[in-house]
Design a protein around this motif. Structure first.
Motif, PDB file in Angstrom:
ATOM      1  N   ASP A 118      26.582 -25.833 -69.828  1.00 56.52           N
ATOM      2  CA  ASP A 118      27.474 -24.781 -70.320  1.00 56.52           C
ATOM      3  C   ASP A 118      28.206 -24.051 -69.203  1.00 56.52           C
ATOM      4  OD1 ASP A 118      26.887 -25.262 -73.011  1.00 56.52           O
ATOM      5  OD2 ASP A 118      25.120 -23.978 -72.941  1.00 56.52           O
TER       6      ASP A 118
ATOM      7  N   VAL B 183      33.306 -30.029 -76.595  1.00 55.46           N
ATOM      8  CA  VAL B 183      32.284 -29.010 -76.882  1.00 55.46           C
ATOM      9  C   VAL B 183      31.238 -29.545 -77.860  1.00 55.46           C
ATOM     10  CG1 VAL B 183      31.874 -26.737 -77.922  1.00 55.46           C
ATOM     11  CG2 VAL B 183      33.761 -27.061 -76.294  1.00 55.46           C
TER      12      VAL B 183
ATOM     13  N   GLU C  36      27.069 -30.402 -77.252  1.00 59.01           N
ATOM     14  CA  GLU C  36      25.964 -29.919 -78.082  1.00 59.01           C
ATOM     15  C   GLU C  36      25.079 -31.082 -78.532  1.00 59.01           C
ATOM     16  OE1 GLU C  36      25.066 -26.718 -78.324  1.00 59.01           O
ATOM     17  OE2 GLU C  36      26.752 -26.459 -76.952  1.00 59.01           O
TER      18      GLU C  36
ATOM     19  N   LYS D 273      22.997 -32.352 -75.605  1.00 58.75           N
ATOM     20  CA  LYS D 273      21.837 -31.477 -75.342  1.00 58.75           C
ATOM     21  C   LYS D 273      20.667 -31.846 -76.251  1.00 58.75           C
ATOM     22  CE  LYS D 273      24.473 -27.344 -74.188  1.00 58.75           C
ATOM     23  NZ  LYS D 273      24.738 -25.977 -74.692  1.00 58.75           N
TER      24      LYS D 273
END
Length: 138
Positions: free
Chosen positions: A109, A118, A122, A125
């Motif tokens: 981030d 983006v 996510e 992750k």
């Protein structure tokens, strides 16, 4: 609206992920996973191998499709196939980008990702978190 199909590499090396900064165009200075357009007759996996060779001068192995992101920019729609990949050979050379950073999972981030990236970050992750859970404890 124009529709562009691309592939992106979430290039993993020594526990870090490569983020690259665009050096041109409408999104100059934005951070992204490196990659590019899928050409006619080419699979997304084939495209990412070719694009990374062209952009970074290295050979990679796409290991897993992490996600496919659909995103509407103001002037086009993008479908981005995001592959977790490993370095097969070579050293990264920035042939099209102005900067690069190898980020630890907890640093993802810290850069200003382009909007389509983006959602991919996510999902990455989640994948990295699951992979850590599956590793045996020392």
């Amino acid at each position: 609206m124009k529709h562009i199909v691309v592939s992106a590499a979430m290039l993993q090396h020594e526990g870090r992920i490569l983020a690259t900064q665009r050096g041109y165009g409408d999104f100059k200075d934005g951070w992204e996973f490196p990659g590019g357009k899928v050409e006619a007759g080419e699979s997304p996996a084939e495209a990412i191998v070719r694009e990374i060779r062209e952009e970074l001068g290295v050979e990679i192995v796409p290991e897993r499709l992490v996600t496919v992101v659909d995103y509407d920019y103001p002037t086009f729609h993008i479908t981005m196939h995001c592959f977790l990949a490993s370095l097969r050979s070579g050293e990264v050379h920035l042939l099209e980008h102005e900067a690069a950073r190898w980020l630890k999972p907890e640093e993802l981030d810290e850069v200003d990702w382009l909007p389509a990236d983006v959602a991919a970050v996510e999902k990455l992750k989640e994948v990295l978190k699951e992979a850590r859970k599956d590793q045996p404890s020392a």
